[in-house]
Design a protein around this motif. Structure first.
Motif: not given
Length: 263
Positions: A3-7, A175-176, A203-204, A222-223
């Motif tokens: 899961v990308d928890s932050h983009c 973490f990114t 990823t941010d 890219y995560v």
């Protein structure tokens, strides 16, 4: 599954190929993405994206860089915006003393307002904190004493003391791609030390592409690279870190349905 928890899929960097970006994430095994709000007043842009893709959710909040611009947004307004079925979190809100784009007082007011909304709704708060460990820790202590709330310190680059305080308060650490940078030895050591049930990957994007793609625009697929480095730092397999961080995500972002729930 990861899961990308932050983009930030609403950013102009993705405007010309958003379908392709989401498709590449799916192909890489990224089953859910949360596109994070930086301005409450621009919430409609995030909702359009979240409604367009079944595996994309969003948050609502004011980034500390915009704290003065959106100073005075009420708890009730935030709560009302969380009622949309695709809004799964509050934030990102918090403290950023690195760029000094928002006054410290407005940042703190906004931070506490978002915490109150998170406490009221039960949704997690995505916390942005940079070069503000002491003040962030102080606010977390004060606010948790008023009543429990759930949160993640996203894109963590702070010190060990704040991370351990957050974990002791029941919060999570995200973490990114910074974790993959050559000079991030201390961050990798901290990541190895944290409890397995308190870590997330993100990823941010479009910022902070991991080392393999350094200098390029970041994107949710890219995560995978950050997860690989997190697994190596913790001495576990990639499959194990994928399982654990995904499990942690669905525990924290509980409004997001798990794919297995439909089975």
């Amino acid at each position: 599954m990861l899961v990308d928890s932050h983009c930030h899929l609403d950013f102009p960097d993705f405007a010309d190929e958003l379908d392709a970006v989401v498709a590449r994430a799916e192909a890489a095994g990224v089953g859910r993405m949360v596109t994070i709000s930086t301005r409450v007043r621009e919430q409609t842009k995030l909702l359009v994206i979240a409604e367009r893709f079944s595996n994309v959710y969003c948050s609502v909040g004011t980034h500390p860089h915009h704290a003065d611009e959106e100073d005075g947004i009420s708890i009730d307004e935030l709560i009302a915006l969380t009622r949309h079925p695709k809004v799964a979190a509050l934030g990102e809100a918090g403290l950023d003393y690195f760029y000094e784009h928002g006054s410290h007082a407005a940042q703190a007011r906004g931070f506490r307002t978002h915490i109150a909304a998170a406490r009221e709704t039960g949704l997690p708060l995505v916390i942005h904190t940079r070069e503000a460990d002491e003040d962030c820790g102080h606010i977390l202590d004060e606010e948790m004493a008023k009543g429990a709330f759930r949160a993640v310190l996203h894109c963590y680059t702070g010190g060990r003391e704040l991370a351990m305080k957050a974990v002791a308060l029941g919060l999570y650490i995200g973490f990114t791609g910074i974790l993959t940078f050559k000079k991030s030895d201390a961050l990798r050591a901290l990541a190895a030390e944290l409890p397995s049930d308190r870590i997330l990957v993100e990823t941010d994007a479009p910022y902070l592409a991991p080392g393999k793609f350094r200098g390029k625009r970041n994107e949710p697929s890219y995560v995978v690279e950050t997860a690989k480095v997190l697994a190596y730092a913790r001495g576990v397999s990639f499959d194990e870190i994928s399982r654990q961080t995904t499990e942690n995500f669905f525990r924290l972002f509980s409004k997001v349905p798990h794919p297995d729930a439909a089975a």
